[in-house]
Design an enzyme around this catalytic site. Structure first.
Site, PDB file in Angstrom:
ATOM      1  N   HIS A  20      18.793   0.585  -3.460  1.00 60.84           N
ATOM      2  CA  HIS A  20      17.391   0.863  -3.160  1.00 60.84           C
ATOM      3  C   HIS A  20      16.676  -0.413  -2.714  1.00 60.84           C
ATOM      4  O   HIS A  20      15.983  -0.420  -1.700  1.00 60.84           O
ATOM      5  CB  HIS A  20      16.717   1.471  -4.382  1.00 60.84           C
ATOM      6  CG  HIS A  20      15.261   1.747  -4.185  1.00 60.84           C
ATOM      7  ND1 HIS A  20      14.818   2.842  -3.482  1.00 60.84           N
ATOM      8  CD2 HIS A  20      14.148   1.051  -4.538  1.00 60.84           C
ATOM      9  CE1 HIS A  20      13.500   2.819  -3.440  1.00 60.84           C
ATOM     10  NE2 HIS A  20      13.073   1.737  -4.064  1.00 60.84           N
ATOM     11  N   CYS A  25       0.815  -1.209   0.000  1.00 58.04           N
ATOM     12  CA  CYS A  25       0.000   0.000   0.000  1.00 58.04           C
ATOM     13  C   CYS A  25       0.855   1.268   0.000  1.00 58.04           C
ATOM     14  O   CYS A  25       0.378   2.342  -0.317  1.00 58.04           O
ATOM     15  CB  CYS A  25      -1.006   0.006   1.147  1.00 58.04           C
ATOM     16  SG  CYS A  25      -0.349  -0.558   2.689  1.00 58.04           S
TER      17      CYS A  25
END
Lengths: 272, 421
Positions: free
Chosen positions: B101, B53
């Protein structure tokens, strides 16, 4: 003694303790567990070289060296470090290193730069060895209980004031700290009792009397009664928490006065 | 064709608002379809999609010198956003940046709440999905496995997730700071409220001994007590509850103090100095703040708990800095592997070629010679030794130099007559 120079072994120990102290203080600011581990290992190796230093001293100058400031402070340093290593490993109480390693460093430094020429020479024997070693280890255990008491008081005041610093994150629970204080006082008390009895027997052997009312003996007896009272009150469930901490700190202050004051004021068997 | 690269295109809670993120929200069949479609792009060798989400990220492996060209078209089609808009909300990283990342995401350093544990499960799910769809090859496999290892190291070495960052967990943490273990401690809940009930549930999970439920009406108390497996009390019985309990969580709607200083002073003599930990979640407050002055009694109101959470968040940020160091080392190790990985197939091909020639020649010559079995074995061994010794230097030199100097790959291919790219 050409390969193993006593003084350089002592210096190595001092450097290791300094390294340990430095890392523990760094740990206080950076909070990196790895840095505390470096401090712990430096202390562990220092413990070994400190032991070697004492053995070399005795080999060089005989057991009477333990009655000189050099020997006594080296013994005090190793006592503090052994107690620290025992408890910090058992309870993962690395934070205590912040307070304990500076003391070991100080004692080692004093030992290294003080004289080692004995004035009075007593035959040491088994009883004498037990007397000296149990006394020093006992003092170190009381000293450790004081340091944990300080940790307890810091954490307690942070919980009361609702301010949270490194101690909140790195110190275990109040209950565990209290438990450690109680245990180290018990250990110290047992050792001091042992030291008093072995001292009496030794005294009988050397001077033909168990007890000679030397100020140091009297002061130790008073300390003994105080710690007996602390343990009694704690086990009875009357005094715990902060009160236990204050008593433990007071007890150690008394020992320090005892140790330094009496050596300065009175001359005799127990002075250097 | 260029070097083998790991790339990522994605957006998270920091770069894109929720109304943009929801355009990419991928679940179940939609997710599976997207993975397959991304993988079917000619420039994409392997791929994986991480969709939560707070973030949607498309990891892929490519040899294309312009890795994001076709991927952007794909993303534009998927979301209905123009490429200009994509540039506004998405980040495009390749190689070192992409690997770093990915490792940071898996270690929960890129999360809204640093150190939150859900992302690890989500990362695992994304990896499993890619494996299931057959889009995870050697590189994605290695990348994900490394990322999960890094994440585990970060958690154990920095203690990033050790301190509570929610009010209800902070209450449990404080209880443990005071009591150590909770198995011999009793908890009382006064009144009802979502946060108080949550804290009690966490305390039960931490193994508290007994649960007491106090309410103005016994009926309500009994209902809640049944849920917790505890005992119900009326509000009038509060003093006897305070004698038995060690942890008290209060959350009533009462206008005045439910627990007064006099009450605590009265029960203190019966408690024999056992510490008492009081948590006041109610607004207006239920517990007289003067109680905190009493020794062995620790009172925390909602603001105090928030301060604990703040201090813990700071602690997590500090741990995160430490974690960056761990990650950095792992990023470089992964990139080194990636470079070596490119070289490996060529070495394997050369070895296979040599073995093929050896087998062919042996088959031809041995049949013409009249040798015993033992002699045949000796000849077989001899040819093997010659090939191994001859190829040893070129292969080791190639393995060492090729990852940094691309010219070696071309020369290696030409000299040994290996297949063209």
């Amino acid at each position: 003694m050409s390969i193993l120079n006593t003084q350089s072994v002592g210096l190595t120990t001092l450097i290791l303790y300094l390294l340990s102290t430095f890392h523990y203080l760094l740990f206080l600011t950076t909070r990196k567990d790895k840095i505390a581990t470096v401090g712990l290992y430096a202390s562990r190796i220092g413990f070994l070289t400190n032991g070697l230093f004492i053995i070399l001293l005795i080999m060089e100058k005989g057991s009477s060296v333990l009655f000189t400031p050099k020997g006594a402070f080296a013994l005090l340093a190793i006592s503090v470090i052994s107690v620290f290593l025992y408890f910090s490993t058992k309870y993962r109480l690395h934070v205590s290193g912040i307070f304990l390693t500076p003391w070991a460093t100080l004692f080692m430094g004093v030992s290294l730069f003080s004289k080692g020429i004995p004035k009075n020479v007593f035959p040491l024997g088994t009883v004498g060895t037990i007397h000296i070693i149990s006394a020093f280890l006992g003092y170190a255990a009381f000293m450790f209980s004081t340091i944990v008491s300080i940790l307890y008081l810091i954490l307690e005041s942070q919980l009361k004031k609702k301010k949270f610093s490194v101690f909140y994150h790195k110190v275990p629970s109040l209950r565990l700290l209290e438990n450690i204080i109680y245990k180290s006082i018990t250990v110290g008390f047992t050792l001091i009792t042992l030291s008093m009895f072995s001292g009496a027997i030794w005294s009988q052997k050397l001077f033909g009397t168990y007890w000679s009312w030397h100020p140091k003996q009297v002061a130790t007896l008073i300390t003994w009664f105080i710690y007996a009272a602390i343990l009694h009150l704690y086990i009875g469930g009357k005094w715990h928490g902060k009160k236990l901490c204050y008593l433990s700190i007071a007890g150690t202050i008394l020992i320090v006065i005892d140790f330094i004051g009496i050596n300065l004021l009175f001359k005799g068997v127990h002075s250097f | 064709m260029g070097d083998l690269k790991l790339c990522v295109a994605g957006m998270n809670h920091k770069t894109a608002p929720v109304e943009i993120r929801e355009k990419f929200a991928l679940k179940d069949e939609k997710l599976e379809g997207a993975i397959l479609e991304l993988n079917s792009l000619p420039s994409v060798d392997e791929c994986m999609i991480l969709s939560t989400c707070n973030r949607v990220e498309f990891y892929f492996v490519t040899r294309n010198d312009n890795p994001f060209l076709s991927v952007k078209t794909f993303l534009s089609k998927l979301s209905g956003l123009s490429e200009d808009e994509l540039n506004k909300y998405l980040y495009f990283k390749s190689q070192e940046e992409a690997v770093r990342h990915g490792f940071r995401v898996a270690s929960s350093l890129d999360s809204m709440v640093i150190g939150e544990p859900q992302i690890i499960g989500q990362f695992k799910d994304a990896f499993a999905k890619a494996k299931e769809m057959g889009t995870a090859g050697v590189v994605i496999n290695r990348f994900c496995e490394t990322a999960l290892k890094v994440s585990k190291r970060v958690r154990t070495e920095t203690g990033i997730a050790r301190n509570a960052v929610s009010i209800s967990f902070a209450a449990v943490e404080l209880a443990k700071k005071i009591f150590g273990y909770l198995s011999d401690k009793n908890v009382a809940i006064i009144g009802a409220g979502e946060m108080a009930e949550l804290a009690v549930k966490h305390l039960i999970t931490s193994g508290v001994n007994k649960v007491f439920v106090v309410n103005r009406t016994l009926e309500k108390a009994e209902k809640l007590a049944k849920e917790f497996g505890g005992k119900a009390f009326k509000l009038e019985e509060i003093e006897s509850v305070l004698t038995m309990a060690d942890i008290v969580i209060s959350s009533t709607g009462a206008p005045g103090y439910v627990i007064t200083k006099e009450m605590i002073e009265k029960v203190e003599s019966k408690r024999h100095g056992r510490p008492l930990f009081l948590i006041d979640i109610a607004v207006p407050r239920d517990i007289d703040p003067a109680i905190d002055k009493i020794e062995n009694v620790y009172l925390f109101d909602i603001d105090n708990l928030k301060e604990v959470v703040e201090a813990n968040l700071e602690e997590r940020k500090r741990a995160a800095k430490e974690a960056e160091g761990i990650i950095e080392g792992c990023v470089h190790r992964f990139l080194h592997w990636l470079k070596e990985h490119e070289v490996a197939p060529l070495i394997a091909e050369l070895k296979q070629k040599a073995e093929r020639i050896r087998k062919e020649e042996l088959a031809k010559r041995l049949s013409k010679m009249n040798l015993t079995e033992e002699q045949k074995e000796q000849v077989d061994y001899l040819t093997q030794i010659i090939i191994n010794k001859l190829l040893h230097t070129p292969i080791t030199t190639f393995r060492q130099k090729a990852p940094d100097e691309k010219a070696y790959i071309k020369v290696f291919r030409e000299i040994f007559g290996l297949t063209k790219e």
